[in-house]
Scaffold this motif. Sequence first.
Motif, PDB file in Angstrom:
ATOM      1  N   TRP A  17       0.885  -1.227   0.167  1.00 43.85           N
ATOM      2  CA  TRP A  17       0.090  -0.077  -0.092  1.00 43.85           C
ATOM      3  C   TRP A  17       0.864   1.322  -0.011  1.00 43.85           C
ATOM      4  O   TRP A  17       0.408   2.162  -0.536  1.00 43.85           O
ATOM      5  CB  TRP A  17      -1.224   0.016   1.105  1.00 43.85           C
ATOM      6  CG  TRP A  17      -1.868   1.211   1.334  1.00 43.85           C
ATOM      7  CD1 TRP A  17      -3.049   1.336   0.546  1.00 43.85           C
ATOM      8  CD2 TRP A  17      -1.539   2.394   2.037  1.00 43.85           C
ATOM      9  NE1 TRP A  17      -3.553   2.736   0.671  1.00 43.85           N
ATOM     10  CE2 TRP A  17      -2.687   3.302   1.621  1.00 43.85           C
ATOM     11  CE3 TRP A  17      -0.289   2.854   2.479  1.00 43.85           C
ATOM     12  CZ2 TRP A  17      -2.425   4.612   1.987  1.00 43.85           C
ATOM     13  CZ3 TRP A  17      -0.487   4.206   3.110  1.00 43.85           C
ATOM     14  CH2 TRP A  17      -1.632   4.991   2.903  1.00 43.85           C
ATOM     15  N   ALA A  18       1.687   1.239   0.783  1.00 44.14           N
ATOM     16  CA  ALA A  18       2.806   2.394   0.739  1.00 44.14           C
ATOM     17  C   ALA A  18       3.618   2.920  -0.504  1.00 44.14           C
ATOM     18  O   ALA A  18       4.072   3.846  -0.668  1.00 44.14           O
ATOM     19  CB  ALA A  18       3.682   2.221   2.048  1.00 44.14           C
TER      20      ALA A  18
ATOM     21  N   PRO B 174       3.073   3.068  -3.742  1.00 43.42           N
ATOM     22  CA  PRO B 174       2.734   4.329  -4.735  1.00 43.42           C
ATOM     23  C   PRO B 174       2.619   5.520  -3.868  1.00 43.42           C
ATOM     24  O   PRO B 174       2.975   6.503  -4.561  1.00 43.42           O
ATOM     25  CB  PRO B 174       1.250   3.847  -5.013  1.00 43.42           C
ATOM     26  CG  PRO B 174       0.705   2.789  -4.089  1.00 43.42           C
ATOM     27  CD  PRO B 174       2.042   2.109  -3.526  1.00 43.42           C
ATOM     28  N   VAL B 175       2.422   5.570  -2.531  1.00 47.94           N
ATOM     29  CA  VAL B 175       2.472   6.983  -1.839  1.00 47.94           C
ATOM     30  C   VAL B 175       3.889   7.274  -2.033  1.00 47.94           C
ATOM     31  O   VAL B 175       4.182   8.460  -2.187  1.00 47.94           O
ATOM     32  CB  VAL B 175       2.052   6.727  -0.560  1.00 47.94           C
ATOM     33  CG1 VAL B 175       2.014   7.937   0.514  1.00 47.94           C
ATOM     34  CG2 VAL B 175       0.548   6.086  -0.289  1.00 47.94           C
TER      35      VAL B 175
ATOM     36  N   HIS C  48       1.044   3.228 -11.489  1.00 47.50           N
ATOM     37  CA  HIS C  48       2.081   2.853 -10.294  1.00 47.50           C
ATOM     38  C   HIS C  48       2.052   3.871  -9.297  1.00 47.50           C
ATOM     39  O   HIS C  48       2.462   3.731  -8.407  1.00 47.50           O
ATOM     40  CB  HIS C  48       3.289   2.514 -10.761  1.00 47.50           C
ATOM     41  CG  HIS C  48       4.002   3.781 -11.411  1.00 47.50           C
ATOM     42  ND1 HIS C  48       3.706   4.274 -12.723  1.00 47.50           N
ATOM     43  CD2 HIS C  48       5.068   4.583 -10.897  1.00 47.50           C
ATOM     44  CE1 HIS C  48       4.543   5.531 -12.900  1.00 47.50           C
ATOM     45  NE2 HIS C  48       5.359   5.741 -11.838  1.00 47.50           N
TER      46      HIS C  48
ATOM     47  N   THR D 218      -0.822   5.695  -8.353  1.00 50.20           N
ATOM     48  CA  THR D 218      -2.146   5.505  -7.691  1.00 50.20           C
ATOM     49  C   THR D 218      -2.714   4.199  -7.423  1.00 50.20           C
ATOM     50  O   THR D 218      -3.971   4.287  -7.138  1.00 50.20           O
ATOM     51  CB  THR D 218      -2.988   6.349  -8.302  1.00 50.20           C
ATOM     52  OG1 THR D 218      -3.263   5.771  -9.814  1.00 50.20           O
ATOM     53  CG2 THR D 218      -2.699   7.843  -8.686  1.00 50.20           C
ATOM     54  N   CYS D 219      -1.919   3.085  -7.215  1.00 47.91           N
ATOM     55  CA  CYS D 219      -2.450   1.847  -7.346  1.00 47.91           C
ATOM     56  C   CYS D 219      -2.706   1.531  -5.764  1.00 47.91           C
ATOM     57  O   CYS D 219      -3.126   0.497  -5.618  1.00 47.91           O
ATOM     58  CB  CYS D 219      -1.986   0.891  -7.910  1.00 47.91           C
ATOM     59  SG  CYS D 219      -0.116   0.894  -7.186  1.00 47.91           S
ATOM     60  N   GLU D 220      -2.598   2.368  -4.794  1.00 45.21           N
ATOM     61  CA  GLU D 220      -2.878   1.974  -3.314  1.00 45.21           C
ATOM     62  C   GLU D 220      -4.183   1.619  -3.025  1.00 45.21           C
ATOM     63  O   GLU D 220      -4.403   0.773  -2.090  1.00 45.21           O
ATOM     64  CB  GLU D 220      -2.427   3.078  -2.499  1.00 45.21           C
ATOM     65  CG  GLU D 220      -3.149   4.383  -2.137  1.00 45.21           C
ATOM     66  CD  GLU D 220      -2.557   5.374  -3.100  1.00 45.21           C
ATOM     67  OE1 GLU D 220      -2.940   6.699  -2.807  1.00 45.21           O
ATOM     68  OE2 GLU D 220      -2.008   5.129  -4.164  1.00 45.21           O
ATOM     69  N   SER D 221      -5.045   2.008  -3.726  1.00 50.28           N
ATOM     70  CA  SER D 221      -6.719   1.937  -3.482  1.00 50.28           C
ATOM     71  C   SER D 221      -6.856   0.268  -3.964  1.00 50.28           C
ATOM     72  O   SER D 221      -7.612  -0.608  -3.188  1.00 50.28           O
ATOM     73  CB  SER D 221      -7.644   2.569  -4.045  1.00 50.28           C
ATOM     74  OG  SER D 221      -7.765   3.680  -3.434  1.00 50.28           O
TER      75      SER D 221
ATOM     76  N   VAL E  78      -4.514  -1.993  -3.953  1.00 57.24           N
ATOM     77  CA  VAL E  78      -3.989  -2.838  -2.578  1.00 57.24           C
ATOM     78  C   VAL E  78      -4.773  -2.798  -1.422  1.00 57.24           C
ATOM     79  O   VAL E  78      -4.794  -3.776  -0.639  1.00 57.24           O
ATOM     80  CB  VAL E  78      -2.483  -2.524  -2.426  1.00 57.24           C
ATOM     81  CG1 VAL E  78      -1.807  -3.030  -1.249  1.00 57.24           C
ATOM     82  CG2 VAL E  78      -1.493  -2.479  -3.576  1.00 57.24           C
ATOM     83  N   LEU E  79      -5.487  -1.697  -1.342  1.00 62.67           N
ATOM     84  CA  LEU E  79      -6.423  -1.681  -0.145  1.00 62.67           C
ATOM     85  C   LEU E  79      -7.630  -2.603  -0.339  1.00 62.67           C
ATOM     86  O   LEU E  79      -8.044  -3.290   0.652  1.00 62.67           O
ATOM     87  CB  LEU E  79      -6.995  -0.256   0.035  1.00 62.67           C
ATOM     88  CG  LEU E  79      -7.737   0.128   1.255  1.00 62.67           C
ATOM     89  CD1 LEU E  79      -6.724  -0.036   2.582  1.00 62.67           C
ATOM     90  CD2 LEU E  79      -8.143   1.581   1.365  1.00 62.67           C
TER      91      LEU E  79
ATOM     92  N   ALA F  54      -4.335   8.774  -1.188  1.00 62.92           N
ATOM     93  CA  ALA F  54      -4.186   7.801   0.084  1.00 62.92           C
ATOM     94  C   ALA F  54      -5.315   8.027   0.945  1.00 62.92           C
ATOM     95  O   ALA F  54      -5.912   6.943   1.359  1.00 62.92           O
ATOM     96  CB  ALA F  54      -2.868   8.188   0.730  1.00 62.92           C
TER      97      ALA F  54
END
Length: 177
Positions: free
Chosen positions: A27-28, A30-31, A59, A61-64, A66-67, A122
């Motif tokens: 999750w972290a 892409p941030v 790459h 903005t893909c944390e959502s 992963v969420l 995020a």
Amino acid sequence: LLAPLLVFVLARTRMKLWQGAGLVALWAVPVVWRVTAVSGLTGAISYADYFPQYRSPFHLTCESLVLGFAIAWMSRQTWSSRISRPVREALFWGGSAGVLYWLVPSVVLRTIDARTIVLAPALIGLGFGAMVFAAVSGSGSYSVVVGHAMWRPLATGSYTLYLTHMMVLPLAAALAG
């Protein structure tokens, strides 16, 4: 393309702590990439510059996504079904407040600067994630509203729009011009 492979590797790991830590790390990523991407940015930028440089690249903005993996993983844990109603309520309504804070007053598009580029995706993702996790963990006061059948056409239509919006954006831009 690597996300399913990484999730598969995590799923094969026997220790739940390592699985959870791996999902947090994924999750972290892409941030951290966004922090790196905006390192030379000074001041605000236009939406026309923001979208192709910072919002559109997967790459960054893909944390959502992963969420979503993390919510599915947490939903399969035995403890997730024991989350109390007050905790579910706090997750859902706290997530709703966070999403509304960023989206309703258009903070995201008013001034687009390094802070907005890094934090907005995020925090909006975490807000929606909290709402989804609460909903899949059990019922609450939100069930009466969001569980109503009247939302089904909107949900179906909005997902269809999400899947096709990138193809329609050039047409919309041409019509707006």
